[in-house]
Design an enzyme around this catalytic site. Structure first.
Site, PDB file in Angstrom:
ATOM      1  N   CYS A  10       0.852  -1.200   0.000  1.00 49.10           N
ATOM      2  CA  CYS A  10       0.000   0.000   0.000  1.00 49.10           C
ATOM      3  C   CYS A  10       0.884   1.245   0.000  1.00 49.10           C
ATOM      4  CB  CYS A  10      -0.893  -0.030   1.234  1.00 49.10           C
ATOM      5  SG  CYS A  10      -1.761   1.522   1.532  1.00 49.10           S
ATOM      6  N   ASP A  58      -1.066  16.388  -1.480  1.00 47.89           N
ATOM      7  CA  ASP A  58      -1.350  15.488  -2.592  1.00 47.89           C
ATOM      8  C   ASP A  58      -0.313  15.720  -3.697  1.00 47.89           C
ATOM      9  OD1 ASP A  58      -4.148  13.845  -3.604  1.00 47.89           O
ATOM     10  OD2 ASP A  58      -2.677  14.404  -5.130  1.00 47.89           O
ATOM     11  N   ASN A  72     -13.287   9.348  -1.506  1.00 46.80           N
ATOM     12  CA  ASN A  72     -13.795   8.547  -2.611  1.00 46.80           C
ATOM     13  C   ASN A  72     -13.812   7.077  -2.220  1.00 46.80           C
ATOM     14  OD1 ASN A  72     -13.972  10.802  -4.394  1.00 46.80           O
ATOM     15  ND2 ASN A  72     -11.750  10.730  -4.647  1.00 46.80           N
ATOM     16  N   HIS A  82      -8.591   7.544   2.951  1.00 49.07           N
ATOM     17  CA  HIS A  82      -7.999   8.870   3.036  1.00 49.07           C
ATOM     18  C   HIS A  82      -9.088   9.911   2.794  1.00 49.07           C
ATOM     19  CE1 HIS A  82      -7.671   7.324  -1.056  1.00 49.07           C
ATOM     20  NE2 HIS A  82      -7.833   8.566  -1.490  1.00 49.07           N
TER      21      HIS A  82
HETATM   22  P1  5GP Z   1      -8.265   8.731  -4.631  1.00 45.29           P
HETATM   23  O1  5GP Z   1      -8.223   8.793  -6.126  1.00 45.29           O
HETATM   24  O2  5GP Z   1      -8.022   7.316  -4.137  1.00 45.29           O
HETATM   25  O3  5GP Z   1      -9.450   9.364  -4.001  1.00 45.29           O
HETATM   26  O4  5GP Z   1      -7.057   9.628  -4.122  1.00 45.29           O
HETATM   27  C1  5GP Z   1      -5.729   9.218  -4.154  1.00 45.29           C
HETATM   28  C2  5GP Z   1      -4.899  10.468  -4.156  1.00 45.29           C
HETATM   29  O5  5GP Z   1      -3.579  10.114  -3.775  1.00 45.29           O
HETATM   30  C3  5GP Z   1      -4.788  11.142  -5.532  1.00 45.29           C
HETATM   31  O6  5GP Z   1      -5.260  12.478  -5.430  1.00 45.29           O
HETATM   32  C4  5GP Z   1      -3.306  11.077  -5.855  1.00 45.29           C
HETATM   33  O7  5GP Z   1      -2.834  12.250  -6.484  1.00 45.29           O
HETATM   34  C5  5GP Z   1      -2.669  10.882  -4.500  1.00 45.29           C
HETATM   35  N1  5GP Z   1      -1.439  10.113  -4.512  1.00 45.29           N
HETATM   36  C6  5GP Z   1      -1.216   8.921  -5.126  1.00 45.29           C
HETATM   37  N2  5GP Z   1       0.039   8.497  -4.895  1.00 45.29           N
HETATM   38  C7  5GP Z   1       0.630   9.441  -4.114  1.00 45.29           C
HETATM   39  C8  5GP Z   1       1.948   9.567  -3.548  1.00 45.29           C
HETATM   40  O8  5GP Z   1       2.819   8.718  -3.714  1.00 45.29           O
HETATM   41  N3  5GP Z   1       2.178  10.674  -2.804  1.00 45.29           N
HETATM   42  C9  5GP Z   1       1.225  11.635  -2.586  1.00 45.29           C
HETATM   43  N4  5GP Z   1       1.569  12.688  -1.849  1.00 45.29           N
HETATM   44  N5  5GP Z   1      -0.018  11.549  -3.105  1.00 45.29           N
HETATM   45  C10 5GP Z   1      -0.305  10.465  -3.861  1.00 45.29           C
HETATM   46 ZN    ZN Z   2      -2.299   1.248   3.773  1.00 43.35          ZN
END
Ligand code: 5GP
Ligand code: ZN
Length: 114
Positions: free
Chosen positions: A5, A31, A87, A100
């Site tokens: 993860c 992000d 989400n 998150h």
């Molecule tokens: P989801 O699409 O699951 O709601 O949000 C995941 C978020 O995690 C996305 O906005 C994406 O830009 C962010 N994200 C994914 N990988 C990383 C990472 O390695 N570091 C950071 N800081 N954000 C990440």
């Molecule tokens: Zn995790």
């Protein structure tokens, strides 16, 4: 910790991130692909995929994390307001399976979906 993860690996310090707050319950990072001038991610330190999978204890921990935002929003540039988004699943467009909360702000946001 789930070693596959990405957020668990960030919490463990194995993957670098821009941390803006940390305590025993949560990490708040910037992000990597921001959708607003301030786009943060609140990550509970415990791994679970989403609010449907979370236990009673995890839900109480998450409530504590969200409550704590009241003491730090001003330091995060969110004093004029913000939006929280979590989400879930395919229709919610969840891409990381570690619960998150997106914290979005820093400007007047686009019209809301809900
Ligand atoms: P989801 O699409 O699951 O709601 O949000 C995941 C978020 O995690 C996305 O906005 C994406 O830009 C962010 N994200 C994914 N990988 C990383 C990472 O390695 N570091 C950071 N800081 N954000 C990440
Ligand atoms: Zn995790």
């Amino acid at each position: 910790m789930d070693k596959n993860c990405v957020f668990c690996r960030i919490i463990a310090g194995e993957i670098p991130s821009q941390k803006v707050f940390e305590d025993e319950d949560m990490l708040i990072i910037k992000d990597i692909n921001p959708n607003a001038p301030v786009h943060l991610l609140l990550l509970p330190k415990e791994h679970y995929a989403n609010i449907i999978d979370m236990t009673e204890a995890q839900s109480q921990n998450l409530a504590r994390c969200i409550k704590k935002l009241s003491t730090i929003v001003d330091d995060l540039g969110l004093e004029d307001g913000f939006r929280l988004v979590s989400n879930k699943g395919e229709n919610g467009c969840q891409s990381v399976e570690h619960l998150h909360i997106h914290i979005l702000g820093g400007e007047r946001l686009p019209e809301k979906l809900a």
